[in-house]
Design a protein around this motif. Structure first.
Motif, short mmCIF file in Angstrom:
data_model
loop_
_atom_site.label_atom_id
_atom_site.label_comp_id
_atom_site.label_asym_id
_atom_site.label_seq_id
_atom_site.Cartn_x
_atom_site.Cartn_y
_atom_site.Cartn_z
N ALA A 103 0.82 -1.21 0.00
CA ALA A 103 0.00 0.00 0.00
C ALA A 103 0.86 1.27 0.00
O ALA A 103 0.50 2.25 -0.65
CB ALA A 103 -0.94 -0.01 1.21
N VAL A 104 1.97 1.24 0.72
CA VAL A 104 2.82 2.44 0.76
C VAL A 104 3.70 2.55 -0.48
O VAL A 104 4.41 3.55 -0.65
CB VAL A 104 3.69 2.47 2.04
N CYS A 105 3.67 1.51 -1.33
CA CYS A 105 4.41 1.59 -2.59
C CYS A 105 3.75 2.54 -3.59
O CYS A 105 4.43 3.09 -4.48
CB CYS A 105 4.53 0.21 -3.23
N ASP A 106 2.44 2.71 -3.48
CA ASP A 106 1.70 3.52 -4.46
C ASP A 106 2.28 4.93 -4.61
O ASP A 106 2.57 5.36 -5.73
CB ASP A 106 0.22 3.59 -4.08
N PRO A 107 2.44 5.68 -3.51
CA PRO A 107 2.98 7.03 -3.68
C PRO A 107 4.43 7.04 -4.16
O PRO A 107 4.87 8.01 -4.79
CB PRO A 107 2.85 7.65 -2.28
N VAL A 108 5.17 5.97 -3.85
CA VAL A 108 6.55 5.90 -4.34
C VAL A 108 6.57 5.78 -5.86
O VAL A 108 7.34 6.46 -6.55
CB VAL A 108 7.30 4.70 -3.70
N ILE A 109 5.68 4.94 -6.39
CA ILE A 109 5.57 4.78 -7.84
C ILE A 109 5.06 6.07 -8.48
O ILE A 109 5.57 6.53 -9.51
CB ILE A 109 4.64 3.61 -8.19
#
Length: 257
Positions: free
Chosen positions: A182-188
């Motif tokens: 879930a926290v990968c989304d803003p990183v992408i």
């Protein structure tokens, strides 16, 4: 004995939960939040591994470990749900499962003490002495886990130390993976991921992968909760409490008559 590295890692994970939740809610650097989640998730395995390797297993640690997981998942999961990154129903299920586990663990500890203790230190295990446990064998030893059959059935030693079931370990790993995804989304979205890990992050943020992980996490949480509840309720301490309540009712009836 309770002041050791494994327990310190658990305390660190407890502290990381609210801090990372604040980072999610306040829009902190996505890469920093992802790094914090990954580091906290790594300590979930490392604390148990070091406790077994260095012979630093304690009753306090057996409770700190699941409590740390629950505080971490509850705080960060709730923050992600409020941001729309995780389904509210799933986070509510996980938090409810964790609440049941905490209450059941306290119940089991009280039963192991025959519902009689003099200090909170005794209840939390500060006053306990080490008890030898059988070493794991076969696949358990290779994986670094300690879920021998006897301990799985008893959910710990006669002193009341919690020994997580294998399905519980699987569910916790899924929860950590789901939060990391879930926290990968803003990183992408920010295009801030290094090129060598970008493919893994894109796989983690794929919609079909996320949905499958969500439902697998929910299913394993239900199974784990049902199994923990069965063991908690079948513990001899539960029978002793019911016997005490029955005796108290019989005395009250005799007194009234």
């Amino acid at each position: 004995r309770n002041f050791n590295v494994p327990n310190a890692l658990c305390v660190g994970r407890i502290a990381a939960g609210p801090m990372l939740a604040y980072g999610v809610a306040s829009g902190a650097a996505p890469g920093l939040v992802l790094a914090g989640v990954c580091a906290a998730s790594a300590t979930d395995y490392l604390d148990g591994f070091l406790a077994r390797r260095w012979h630093q297993s304690t009753i306090l640690g057996s409770y700190l470990d699941p409590i740390a997981d629950k505080v971490f998942v509850g705080c960060v999961g709730t923050a992600l749900a409020l941001e729309g990154a995780l389904p509210v129903w799933l986070v509510a299920l996980l938090v409810s499962r964790d609440a049941i586990h905490v209450v059941g663990g306290a119940w089991r500890r009280a039963g192991a003490l025959n519902w009689t203790w003099t200090t909170m230190g005794e209840f939390l295990g500060f006053d306990d002495v080490p008890v030898a446990r059988p070493k794991p064998t076969g696949a358990a030893a290779l994986a670094g886990f300690d879920f021998d059959l006897d301990e799985v059935e008893q959910l710990g030693s006669r002193r009341g130390a919690l020994r997580p079931l294998f399905i519980g370990k699987v569910n916790t790993a899924m929860q950590m993976a789901l939060i990391a995804a879930a926290v990968c989304d803003p990183v992408i979205a920010a295009h801030s991921a290094p090129e060598f890990i970008a493919p893994a992050l894109e796989f983690a943020t794929d919609k079909s992968t996320r949905v499958a992980l969500e439902y697998a996490t929910a299913a394993s949480a239900v199974v784990a909760t049902a199994e923990y509840a069965r063991i908690f309720l079948s513990h001899p301490g539960f029978e002793k409490l019911r016997d005490r309540e029955a005796l108290a009712r019989a005395i009250a009836r005799r007194r009234d008559s």
